[in-house]
Design a protein around this motif. Structure first.
Motif, PDB file in Angstrom:
ATOM      1  N   ASN A   1      -4.093  -0.678  -1.312  1.00 49.84           N
ATOM      2  CA  ASN A   1      -3.405   0.426  -2.003  1.00 49.84           C
ATOM      3  C   ASN A   1      -4.367   1.175  -2.913  1.00 49.84           C
ATOM      4  OD1 ASN A   1      -0.837   0.263  -0.904  1.00 49.84           O
ATOM      5  ND2 ASN A   1      -0.097  -1.181  -2.442  1.00 49.84           N
ATOM      6  N   ARG A   2      -5.237   0.427  -3.621  1.00 54.78           N
ATOM      7  CA  ARG A   2      -6.183   1.077  -4.530  1.00 54.78           C
ATOM      8  C   ARG A   2      -7.195   1.924  -3.757  1.00 54.78           C
ATOM      9  NH1 ARG A   2      -9.228  -2.271  -6.684  1.00 54.78           N
ATOM     10  NH2 ARG A   2      -8.303  -4.319  -6.243  1.00 54.78           N
ATOM     11  N   ALA A   3      -7.565   1.439  -2.598  1.00 60.85           N
ATOM     12  CA  ALA A   3      -8.510   2.215  -1.788  1.00 60.85           C
ATOM     13  C   ALA A   3      -7.896   3.554  -1.375  1.00 60.85           C
ATOM     14  CB  ALA A   3      -8.914   1.405  -0.558  1.00 60.85           C
ATOM     15  N   MET A   4      -6.632   3.518  -0.968  1.00 60.34           N
ATOM     16  CA  MET A   4      -5.963   4.776  -0.615  1.00 60.34           C
ATOM     17  C   MET A   4      -5.745   5.650  -1.852  1.00 60.34           C
ATOM     18  SD  MET A   4      -3.154   3.863   2.379  1.00 60.34           S
ATOM     19  CE  MET A   4      -2.480   2.360   1.670  1.00 60.34           C
ATOM     20  N   HIS A   5      -5.398   4.989  -2.970  1.00 53.91           N
ATOM     21  CA  HIS A   5      -5.141   5.719  -4.209  1.00 53.91           C
ATOM     22  C   HIS A   5      -6.376   6.474  -4.670  1.00 53.91           C
ATOM     23  CE1 HIS A   5      -4.534   5.582  -8.804  1.00 53.91           C
ATOM     24  NE2 HIS A   5      -3.902   6.642  -8.330  1.00 53.91           N
ATOM     25  N   GLU A   6      -7.536   5.833  -4.549  1.00 57.07           N
ATOM     26  CA  GLU A   6      -8.776   6.485  -4.968  1.00 57.07           C
ATOM     27  C   GLU A   6      -9.044   7.735  -4.135  1.00 57.07           C
ATOM     28  OE1 GLU A   6     -11.686   3.452  -4.608  1.00 57.07           O
ATOM     29  OE2 GLU A   6     -10.949   2.297  -6.351  1.00 57.07           O
TER      30      GLU A   6
ATOM     31  N   ALA B   1      -6.327   5.405   8.645  1.00 63.00           N
ATOM     32  CA  ALA B   1      -6.917   4.108   8.969  1.00 63.00           C
ATOM     33  C   ALA B   1      -6.498   3.044   7.959  1.00 63.00           C
ATOM     34  CB  ALA B   1      -8.436   4.229   9.018  1.00 63.00           C
ATOM     35  N   LEU B   2      -6.537   3.387   6.668  1.00 59.77           N
ATOM     36  CA  LEU B   2      -6.117   2.434   5.630  1.00 59.77           C
ATOM     37  C   LEU B   2      -4.627   2.125   5.740  1.00 59.77           C
ATOM     38  CD1 LEU B   2      -8.199   3.815   2.624  1.00 59.77           C
ATOM     39  CD2 LEU B   2      -8.436   1.549   3.663  1.00 59.77           C
ATOM     40  N   ALA B   3      -3.834   3.130   6.096  1.00 59.56           N
ATOM     41  CA  ALA B   3      -2.403   2.897   6.267  1.00 59.56           C
ATOM     42  C   ALA B   3      -2.153   1.928   7.411  1.00 59.56           C
ATOM     43  CB  ALA B   3      -1.684   4.215   6.519  1.00 59.56           C
TER      44      ALA B   3
ATOM     45  N   GLU C   1       0.446   5.405   1.639  1.00 54.57           N
ATOM     46  CA  GLU C   1       0.511   5.682   3.078  1.00 54.57           C
ATOM     47  C   GLU C   1       1.539   6.767   3.405  1.00 54.57           C
ATOM     48  OE1 GLU C   1       3.369   2.266   2.250  1.00 54.57           O
ATOM     49  OE2 GLU C   1       1.380   2.934   1.598  1.00 54.57           O
ATOM     50  N   SER C   2       2.475   7.046   2.479  1.00 55.30           N
ATOM     51  CA  SER C   2       3.479   8.076   2.734  1.00 55.30           C
ATOM     52  C   SER C   2       2.867   9.473   2.790  1.00 55.30           C
ATOM     53  CB  SER C   2       4.569   8.030   1.650  1.00 55.30           C
ATOM     54  OG  SER C   2       4.021   8.358   0.380  1.00 55.30           O
ATOM     55  N   PHE C   3       1.609   9.614   2.365  1.00 50.47           N
ATOM     56  CA  PHE C   3       0.958  10.925   2.378  1.00 50.47           C
ATOM     57  C   PHE C   3       0.232  11.206   3.694  1.00 50.47           C
ATOM     58  CE2 PHE C   3       1.775  10.357  -2.070  1.00 50.47           C
ATOM     59  CZ  PHE C   3       2.003  11.639  -2.542  1.00 50.47           C
TER      60      PHE C   3
END
Length: 562
Positions: free
Chosen positions: A504-509, A475-477, A455-457
């Motif tokens: 977290n994995r959803a954002m990471h992807e 939205a994910l954050a 989320e920091s991005f």
């Protein structure tokens, strides 16, 4: 009763470019000299030497220096201070060279004598210097450029020039290697090498001419192999050239070979140590044990090894050389008591029985084809107690001389004279990557955040131009913030952590392209940082620096406050 050593001082070379370390500050030097002179006036009587020993040794060392400065006559006044330093005859870095500038500046202010000892009893470690060189693509690299062929690890005093061609062409070889880099900073003058190396070649020619003249005078004919170069001393050529350069710059110093100094009054000093060899042996090892204990040092070789004992033979901190074999290594010296006398040996075939009874110790050594020289601790002990009113150390010497201080206290019962520690950091004025270790750490932290704090991005410049991706990430954050508000992770079931990990994995992807970019950036930064460290090293030889860049800065750093 064991005395307490002071905790080890942790000297560090400056990290800033063109910066110096002085301990104590130069402003305290006049008071330091005065205090040391007061100690020196009491040395002979309190340490058990004949009256006038210290002054006679100092006078001989200065007056007979082959490169005495105009101020040499000043020693006729017994109160004229002697300022002393020393180093191996290497092409060292500017931080070492600073000592010679400080040496001259202090002696001028104190109206005394500046004496530099060429430490030629140390082993030759390198016959080349590192030079930055351009490559077809990418940043420059560093190559080794030799000024002589590598050879056996023998002391400088016995090291001849093995490859005259390499010595003669060294300047041009350095210029070829550093073409386009060295001297390309808009400087008016050339490199210091351009000014110094003709003096090195002149010293080589002078030694050759002197030896050939000796052959003619002695009617020795020609050498069997015709190789006169093996009688031309490499270290003396380098030291003579450096000193000639220093005189042209304006430094006022005298120079002496330690091997010469050690053949004269030092032998009286050494005999005083050897007469009490068992006491010296015990004190030396006790001080080392205390020093290691107080400073948490587990390595038995640090800061120097203990002195050994072989039956009745006690090792002493001296070296023994054989003149019979020019390539013989220096060996440890051992002493044993025989009746009311003692004898000296290297336990490898060289022994002088009853040397303590010799009427002429130097002659006795010559007859046995032996030379006795000090190790590092005794070199500076003699230099500080006998030869000088102020000794200038580099960082390395200052570290081990904390041990010397305590040996002086316990062995002589004297408070040791204080010394000055001086060094500097200079980096070559050449182009290099402007990358710091913090840049790698910051990028590494961002890589970690891609997985654990994606989320920091949100709003990061790397996502500019990707509105769909930014919206999804935002939205994910928001979902993650809401999830954390509803489920406190601490002391919650495993399913709560699994849900958080899924977000977290959803954002990471979705940040996979960003992660790939950061990995490439990390590889680039790592390579540039490695190059920056190499090209920004403080260890490059002083001869690689432009004269008008380095010399004024060294003169300014060495200037004493008004």
């Amino acid at each position: 009763m064991t005395m307490s050593l002071a905790p080890r001082r942790r000297f560090r070379a400056p990290t800033e470019d063109c910066a110096a370390l002085f301990d104590p500050p130069l402003a305290e030097v006049p008071a330091l000299i005065a205090a040391n002179q007061a100690l020196g006036r009491e040395f002979d009587s309190r340490a058990g030497f004949p009256s006038g020993f210290r002054q006679e040794a100092r006078g001989l060392a200065v007056m007979l220096a082959p490169t005495s400065p105009p101020r040499g006559a000043a020693l006729a006044n017994v109160d004229s201070p002697v300022i002393l330093s020393g180093h191996q005859p290497e092409l060292f870095h500017p931080g070492v060279w600073l000592k010679n500038f400080v040496l001259s500046a202090i002696a001028e202010r104190a109206q005394g004598i500046a004496l530099n000892l060429v430490i030629d009893n140390d082993v030759v470690h390198a016959t080349s210097i590192r030079v930055p060189t351009a490559v077809a693509s990418g940043w420059p690299q560093v190559v080794e450029v030799p000024f002589d062929a590598p050879g056996e690890r023998i002391p400088w005093a016995r090291r001849s020039i093995l490859d005259p061609a390499a010595f003669i062409t060294f300047r041009s070889a350095v210029r070829r290697a550093g073409e386009g880099l060295l001297g390309a900073a808009g400087t008016a003058d050339g490199l210091l090498l351009d000014r110094m190396w003709p003096h090195a070649l002149a010293a080589q020619a002078t030694q050759r001419a002197n030896f050939e003249r000796l052959i003619r005078q002695q009617k020795l004919g020609q050498l069997p192999d015709g190789n006169v170069s093996r009688f031309i001393n490499l270290g003396q050529c380098l030291a003579t050239a450096r000193h000639q350069l220093e005189r042209e710059i304006g430094l006022q110093t005298a120079e002496h070979l330690l091997s010469w100094v050690a053949d004269h009054h030092f032998l009286t000093f050494a005999a005083h140590l050897l007469a009490r060899h068992r006491e010296l042996h015990a004190i030396h090892n006790d001080v080392l044990a205390d020093y290691r204990l107080q400073n948490g040092i587990r390595n038995a070789a640090q800061p120097v090894p203990d002195l050994a004992r072989e039956g009745d033979w006690y090792e002493v901190p001296l070296w023994v050389w054989s003149w019979a074999d020019p390539k013989a290594p220096r060996r440890r010296a051992f002493v044993r008591q025989v009746g009311k006398s003692w004898e000296l040996s290297d336990l490898a075939g060289l022994t002088i029985p009853d040397w303590s009874r010799a009427e002429n110790p130097p002659l006795e050594l010559m007859q046995h084809q032996m030379q006795v020289l000090p190790r590092a601790l005794i070199t500076t002990m003699y230099a500080r107690l006998v030869l000088s009113d102020l000794f200038i150390h580099g960082i390395g010497g200052a570290k081990y001389d904390e041990v010397t201080d305590e040996i002086i206290r316990r062995f002589f019962g004297l408070e040791p004279p204080r010394y000055l520690t001086a060094t500097a950091t200079f980096r070559l004025p050449i182009e290099r990557p402007q990358v710091a270790i913090e840049d790698l750490r910051d990028n590494s932290e961002r890589l970690r955040n891609v997985r654990y704090r994606p989320e920091s991005f949100v709003g990061d410049p790397l996502l500019a131009g990707e509105p769909a991706l930014e919206n999804e990430l935002a939205a994910l954050a928001a979902e993650k913030r809401d999830y954390l508000a509803r489920h406190k992770p601490r002391r919650r079931p495993r399913e709560v952590f699994a849900g958080l990990d899924a977000i977290n994995r959803a954002m990471h992807e979705r940040l996979a392209p960003v992660e790939e970019h950061l990995r490439r950036e990390q590889a680039r930064l790592a390579e540039e940082w490695k190059t920056a460290r190499v090209l920004g090293s403080r260890e490059f030889s002083f001869v690689l620096f432009p004269e008008d860049y380095l010399v004024p800065r060294l003169l300014e750093l060495a200037r004493l406050p008004a």
